[in-house]
Design an enzyme around this catalytic site. Structure first.
Site, PDB file in Angstrom:
ATOM      1  CB  CYS A 127      -0.916  -0.023   1.223  1.00  0.00           C
ATOM      2  SG  CYS A 127      -2.117   1.331   1.274  1.00  0.00           S
ATOM      3  CB  CYS A 211      -0.764   3.859   8.791  1.00  0.00           C
ATOM      4  SG  CYS A 211      -1.361   2.743   7.499  1.00  0.00           S
ATOM      5  CB  CYS A 236       6.229   4.406   4.429  1.00  0.00           C
ATOM      6  SG  CYS A 236       7.192   5.894   4.081  1.00  0.00           S
TER       7      CYS A 236
END
Length: 254
Positions: A127, A211, A236
């Site tokens: 994602c 998140c 990330c």
């Protein structure tokens, strides 16, 4: 898990270190060096977090030829999106907005669902690859250098960073590496720099809304990022490159 606001982030944290003035001077010197070395080919990739707001203000305050750009992942808090407009108005500077490719986002959600990030580490990273890494690659295309607001105090992994590094053939500058949290908020206070109100609500590190959560007293400052995951390195991929997972979209950088 918002906590009651009994004080602002400025009131809680704006306590400069003994080395504050020296650190600010060194940061300005590094930014000036970066702007002179890469005129028209350098960008500040800002998340609009408090550190990046300091970096952006230093760029504007010293009239440096450094473009600002941010990622609108399509999953940001409303407060973060509102800060883009407030920052542009405050500085009188345009901030580039880079978004993920909508067909890839739609394909990912159709295949894995809106809550894919909670299902597995691979899906969460996939994602991030779709929503962050791919638009970041387009943001940096044609640019020789970029600037971040990373600090060594933020995580064990970041303690090992240097203020100038090679990042896949592109120079990466991190002018706030040696600043502590009190230095950052002291700068915000004395220069009246706008910041994300989520910081007042105990969000020291702010990413995409699904998140990110507030932290409790005594928790690590990055405890609110991907809090359901195990392990020490929670990134990330923007600053911690890894191999792509089997779920990554074709063409998305790892």
């Amino acid at each position: 898990m918002d906590q009651e606001i009994i004080s602002t982030a400025v009131e809680r944290h704006a306590k400069p270190s003994a080395a504050y003035s020296q650190r600010e001077t060194q940061s300005v010197q590094l930014l000036c060096q970066a702007a002179d070395e890469f005129p028209g080919r350098i960008v500040q990739a800002t998340s609009l977090g408090v550190e990046d707001m300091v970096v952006g203000d230093l760029i504007v305050r010293h009239g440096l030829d450094i473009q600002m750009a941010t990622l609108d992942t399509g999953a940001l808090h409303a407060e973060t999106l509102d800060l883009i407009d407030r920052a542009q108005a405050h500085w009188g500077r345009r901030i580039e907005i880079w978004q993920p490719l909508q067909d890839r986002v739609i394909a990912f959600v159709d295949r894995h669902g809106e809550r894919a990030m909670y299902e597995s580490l691979d899906l969460r990273k996939a994602c991030c690859a779709v929503r962050k890494l791919e638009p970041l690659a387009r943001m940096l295309a044609g640019r020789a250098a970029w600037i971040t607001g990373l600090r060594r105090q933020q995580s064990e992994h970041r303690q090992l960073l240097a203020d100038r590094t090679d990042d896949s053939g592109r120079v990466k500058f991190s002018p706030l590496l040696d600043w502590d949290l009190g230095d950052v908020w002291h700068y915000i206070a004395i220069h009246k720099v706008p910041y994300n109100p989520l910081h007042d609500r105990f969000y020291p590190s702010i990413g995409c809304a699904p998140c990110t959560r507030a932290i409790s007293l005594g928790e690590d400052i990055r405890a609110g990022r991907w809090w359901w995951e195990q392990g020490d390195v929670k990134e990330c991929g923007l600053h911690h490159r890894a191999k792509p997972s089997e779920h990554d979209q074709p063409g998305a950088p790892a």
